[in-house]
Design a protein around this motif. Structure first.
Motif, PDB file in Angstrom:
ATOM      1  N   HIS A 161       0.880  -1.176   0.000  1.00 43.38           N
ATOM      2  CA  HIS A 161       0.000   0.000   0.000  1.00 43.38           C
ATOM      3  C   HIS A 161       0.909   1.214   0.000  1.00 43.38           C
ATOM      4  CE1 HIS A 161      -3.828  -2.066   0.757  1.00 43.38           C
ATOM      5  NE2 HIS A 161      -3.077  -2.937   1.388  1.00 43.38           N
ATOM      6  N   GLN A 198       0.542   4.127   2.485  1.00 41.02           N
ATOM      7  CA  GLN A 198       0.654   3.848   3.923  1.00 41.02           C
ATOM      8  C   GLN A 198       2.092   3.922   4.442  1.00 41.02           C
ATOM      9  OE1 GLN A 198      -1.458   0.174   4.843  1.00 41.02           O
ATOM     10  NE2 GLN A 198      -3.211   0.764   3.573  1.00 41.02           N
ATOM     11  N   LEU A 251      -8.045  -5.174  12.133  1.00 39.29           N
ATOM     12  CA  LEU A 251      -8.129  -4.630  10.773  1.00 39.29           C
ATOM     13  C   LEU A 251      -9.267  -3.625  10.579  1.00 39.29           C
ATOM     14  CD1 LEU A 251      -7.320  -4.719   7.748  1.00 39.29           C
ATOM     15  CD2 LEU A 251      -8.785  -6.735   7.529  1.00 39.29           C
ATOM     16  N   TRP A 253      -8.568  -0.468  12.551  1.00 36.12           N
ATOM     17  CA  TRP A 253      -7.348   0.158  12.014  1.00 36.12           C
ATOM     18  C   TRP A 253      -7.641   0.931  10.721  1.00 36.12           C
ATOM     19  CZ3 TRP A 253      -4.804  -1.461   7.383  1.00 36.12           C
ATOM     20  CH2 TRP A 253      -3.485  -1.037   7.212  1.00 36.12           C
ATOM     21  N   LEU A 254      -8.450   0.351   9.861  1.00 41.20           N
ATOM     22  CA  LEU A 254      -8.752   1.022   8.589  1.00 41.20           C
ATOM     23  C   LEU A 254      -9.408   2.380   8.835  1.00 41.20           C
ATOM     24  CD1 LEU A 254     -10.109  -1.976   6.448  1.00 41.20           C
ATOM     25  CD2 LEU A 254      -8.042  -0.652   5.986  1.00 41.20           C
ATOM     26  N   THR A 307      -5.975   4.407   8.812  1.00 43.08           N
ATOM     27  CA  THR A 307      -5.528   4.208   7.431  1.00 43.08           C
ATOM     28  C   THR A 307      -6.307   5.052   6.426  1.00 43.08           C
ATOM     29  OG1 THR A 307      -4.759   2.047   8.072  1.00 43.08           O
ATOM     30  CG2 THR A 307      -5.114   2.384   5.728  1.00 43.08           C
ATOM     31  N   GLU A 348      -4.727   7.881   3.978  1.00 45.35           N
ATOM     32  CA  GLU A 348      -4.864   7.768   2.516  1.00 45.35           C
ATOM     33  C   GLU A 348      -5.608   8.976   1.933  1.00 45.35           C
ATOM     34  OE1 GLU A 348      -6.164   3.946   1.070  1.00 45.35           O
ATOM     35  OE2 GLU A 348      -4.644   2.864   2.224  1.00 45.35           O
ATOM     36  N   ARG A 407     -10.724  -2.562  -3.416  1.00 44.06           N
ATOM     37  CA  ARG A 407      -9.967  -2.689  -2.162  1.00 44.06           C
ATOM     38  C   ARG A 407     -10.224  -4.041  -1.510  1.00 44.06           C
ATOM     39  NH1 ARG A 407      -7.943   1.794   1.145  1.00 44.06           N
ATOM     40  NH2 ARG A 407      -6.551   0.615   2.457  1.00 44.06           N
ATOM     41  N   PHE A 408     -11.464  -4.311  -1.183  1.00 46.13           N
ATOM     42  CA  PHE A 408     -11.929  -5.634  -0.774  1.00 46.13           C
ATOM     43  C   PHE A 408     -13.446  -5.589  -0.787  1.00 46.13           C
ATOM     44  CE2 PHE A 408     -11.732  -5.361   4.245  1.00 46.13           C
ATOM     45  CZ  PHE A 408     -12.131  -4.042   4.238  1.00 46.13           C
ATOM     46  N   HIS A 463      -7.935  -7.739  -1.624  1.00 50.93           N
ATOM     47  CA  HIS A 463      -7.714  -8.519  -0.402  1.00 50.93           C
ATOM     48  C   HIS A 463      -8.731  -9.647  -0.352  1.00 50.93           C
ATOM     49  CE1 HIS A 463      -6.087  -4.517   0.606  1.00 50.93           C
ATOM     50  NE2 HIS A 463      -5.198  -5.197   1.319  1.00 50.93           N
ATOM     51  N   GLU A 489      -8.811 -12.238   4.548  1.00 50.83           N
ATOM     52  CA  GLU A 489      -7.601 -11.870   5.292  1.00 50.83           C
ATOM     53  C   GLU A 489      -7.688 -12.212   6.777  1.00 50.83           C
ATOM     54  OE1 GLU A 489      -6.540  -7.742   4.929  1.00 50.83           O
ATOM     55  OE2 GLU A 489      -4.926  -7.875   6.384  1.00 50.83           O
ATOM     56  N   HIS A 530      -3.159 -11.965   1.104  1.00 49.61           N
ATOM     57  CA  HIS A 530      -3.424 -12.677   2.373  1.00 49.61           C
ATOM     58  C   HIS A 530      -4.037 -14.060   2.173  1.00 49.61           C
ATOM     59  CE1 HIS A 530      -2.320  -8.952   4.335  1.00 49.61           C
ATOM     60  NE2 HIS A 530      -3.164  -8.336   3.525  1.00 49.61           N
ATOM     61  N   SER A 548       2.456  -9.117   8.224  1.00 47.43           N
ATOM     62  CA  SER A 548       1.168  -8.436   8.397  1.00 47.43           C
ATOM     63  C   SER A 548       0.119  -9.370   8.991  1.00 47.43           C
ATOM     64  CB  SER A 548       0.705  -7.928   7.033  1.00 47.43           C
ATOM     65  OG  SER A 548      -0.638  -7.579   7.055  1.00 47.43           O
ATOM     66  N   PHE A 559      -2.950  -8.720  11.682  1.00 48.59           N
ATOM     67  CA  PHE A 559      -4.349  -8.598  11.248  1.00 48.59           C
ATOM     68  C   PHE A 559      -4.981  -9.911  10.801  1.00 48.59           C
ATOM     69  CE2 PHE A 559      -2.832  -4.179   9.987  1.00 48.59           C
ATOM     70  CZ  PHE A 559      -3.363  -3.592  11.127  1.00 48.59           C
ATOM     71  N   ASP A 583       3.074  -5.999   2.523  1.00 48.97           N
ATOM     72  CA  ASP A 583       1.840  -5.325   2.958  1.00 48.97           C
ATOM     73  C   ASP A 583       2.123  -4.040   3.726  1.00 48.97           C
ATOM     74  OD1 ASP A 583      -0.879  -4.816   3.199  1.00 48.97           O
ATOM     75  OD2 ASP A 583      -1.090  -5.996   5.020  1.00 48.97           O
TER      76      ASP A 583
HETATM   77  N1  GUN Z   1      -8.172  -4.776   3.789  1.00 48.47           N
HETATM   78  C1  GUN Z   1      -8.697  -3.693   3.195  1.00 48.47           C
HETATM   79  N2  GUN Z   1      -7.836  -2.684   3.135  1.00 48.47           N
HETATM   80  C2  GUN Z   1      -6.704  -3.120   3.703  1.00 48.47           C
HETATM   81  C3  GUN Z   1      -5.428  -2.529   3.947  1.00 48.47           C
HETATM   82  O1  GUN Z   1      -5.159  -1.379   3.625  1.00 48.47           O
HETATM   83  N3  GUN Z   1      -4.500  -3.326   4.544  1.00 48.47           N
HETATM   84  C4  GUN Z   1      -4.777  -4.604   4.909  1.00 48.47           C
HETATM   85  N4  GUN Z   1      -3.813  -5.331   5.482  1.00 48.47           N
HETATM   86  N5  GUN Z   1      -5.955  -5.172   4.712  1.00 48.47           N
HETATM   87  C5  GUN Z   1      -6.902  -4.445   4.109  1.00 48.47           C
END
Ligand code: GUN
Ligand code: ZN
Length: 451
Positions: A71, A74, A86, A89-90, A94, A98, A203-204, A230, A233, A267, A292, A296, A318
């Protein structure tokens, strides 16, 4: 010291075409074409042409590392903010970081620093998530090209209002698709671009609407791009798709047309057996992010099982889910966590039931995954010293005073494991991408013969 296009380099070369072993090309000459690809490899006894870069005996040449999961935005929080799961944290750290990449001056400075540092640390190819911002994503691609890094760069798609902040998401599914398309076209149109590719980057699943995922699937079919996202994960992330669709991430991504031969799934800790078979049958790859996942992932990715089932796997740092930008660290951590998986981790459990047998992998396999494995996952001619492959390589200085490799008189080519376990950045004397010298360490470079 200059570039190697149209020249040859003589020395000891070590690469890992297969798992669990290396091939040593002792006192060999590698001829690099004007296009940056290896033309031919021959023993030095067959002749060394005028103008060859002749390395001293304490140098070893290895393939550059392929980081399958970075990323880029980051980097400023590398080594920070690892105290939450996770999903917290986002939102807490994060996304706010971003969001700052709307500011192109901030983006230029942070991305320039990152790419220079990764090249000096031996990462010759990186698969990057950028941010939602179209312009900053194009800026990252341009910086990689200017600094000479081989890179795959994706504009992140995240449009779901319920899971993404108001000030940091795509305005609509249509805007997400239009901006993704524009970035693909802009990267493909960069002048003299022989090394930066676009990547379609949802992103996911938790951050994307069905419309966005379906639109990106159609774009993949149209543009024949790489894809990254992702996948399964953490417990939370794996459970999310099951709640929303009654399907795993892998099944859902496949349904949207996002699981292709050029897809890299980051992941993938919780893949089921049938997910693994699906990933394999599509020819998609996995970016294993061992460090990572310790923060997470909630579990250890069963790497050996995935390899034995035939999946294409490479390694990722990561950044910044893992607190190290180094692919050497990623390889070492890959070995360490595989051993913890095999033996188990809770001393109060019995020896017999504590771990998962037959899970450990060795350092040479990790080296293979960090180089050739990444190349296979990306379907690019990188990671090996073979005619037709790009000359993406690191000159390792096994005698650098400021480094940490101490061989006590042994030959570097006989000590690849010791070198991989103990090397730090001052041991990377020079980094080449496509035959171009893209980073060098002053202490070590001074000891290279002038050519
Ligand atoms: N899943 C969605 N966004 C992210 C990210 O920025 N990092 C990680 N490790 N997992 C994510
Ligand atoms: Zn990630």
């Amino acid at each position: 010291m200059t570039g190697l296009r149209g020249r040859a380099i003589r020395g000891h070369f070590v690469h890992a075409p297969d798992r669990g072993a290396v091939e040593v090309l002792e006192d060999a000459v590698v001829f690099v074409g004007e296009d940056g690809r290896i033309e031919r490899i021959a023993p030095a006894r067959d002749g060394v042409p005028e103008g060859t870069l002749d390395l001293p005996p304490d140098r070893l040449v290895i393939p550059g590392f392929v980081d399958l999961h970075v990323h880029a935005p980051q980097y400023p929080q590398l080594g920070l903010a690892l105290d939450e799961p996770l999903e917290v944290w986002l939102g807490k750290y994060t996304f706010p970081l971003e969001a700052r990449y709307a500011d192109l001056d901030f983006a230029r400075e942070a991305y320039g620093r990152l790419v220079k540092d990764l090249l000096a640390g031996g990462t010759t190819t990186a698969l990057y998530f950028a941010t939602v911002h179209r312009q900053a994503t194009e800026l990252l691609a341009g910086i990689c090209l200017n600094l000479g890094q081989r890179a795959l760069v994706g504009k992140v798609v995240m449009d779901l209002a319920e899971s993404c902040p108001d000030d940091y998401r795509d305005a609509s599914p249509a805007a997400a698709i239009a901006d993704s398309r524009a970035v693909i076209e802009a990267i493909r149109a960069l002048p003299d671009n022989d090394r930066v590719l676009p990547v379609i980057t949802p992103r996911f699943i938790p951050s994307c609407s069905d419309e966005a995922l379906a639109g990106l699937g159609a774009l993949v079919a149209e543009c024949a791009c790489h894809v990254q996202t992702h996948c399964s994960e953490s417990n939370w992330a794996h459970g999310y798709a099951i709640d929303r669709y009654g399907k795993t991430d892998t099944e859902a991504l496949d349904g949207f047309g996002l699981l292709t031969r050029n897809t890299v799934l980051a992941h993938s800790v919780f893949l089921t057996d049938s997910d693994m078979d699906r990933v394999r049958s599509r020819g998609a790859g996995v970016a294993h992010c061992a460090l990572s996942n310790a923060y997470f992932g909630n579990a250890v990715f069963p790497l050996r099982k995935a390899l034995e089932r035939g999946l294409n796997v490479g390694l990722g740092t990561d950044i910044s889910g893992g607190p190290s930008a180094s692919m050497l660290e990623a390889a070492r951590m890959t070995v360490a966590v595989s051993r913890m998986l095999q033996d188990g981790v809770d001393p109060d459990d019995s020896r017999e039931t504590r771990g998962r047998p037959e899970s450990r992998i060795d350092l040479l396999t990790a080296f293979h995954l960090a180089t050739a494995g990444g190349g296979i996952a990306l379907d690019l001619d990188i990671g090996l010293f073979r005619p037709g492959y790009y000359f993406d390589a690191l000159i390792i200085d096994a005698a650098a005073e400021a480094g940490t490799i101490r061989l006590f008189g042994a030959q570097p080519a006989d000590r690849i494991e010791q070198i991989l376990y103990t090397a730090i950045r001052p041991n990377i004397a020079a980094t080449y991408v496509g035959g171009d010298l893209v980073a060098h360490n002053h202490e070590s470079a001074a000891a290279l013969p002038r050519t």
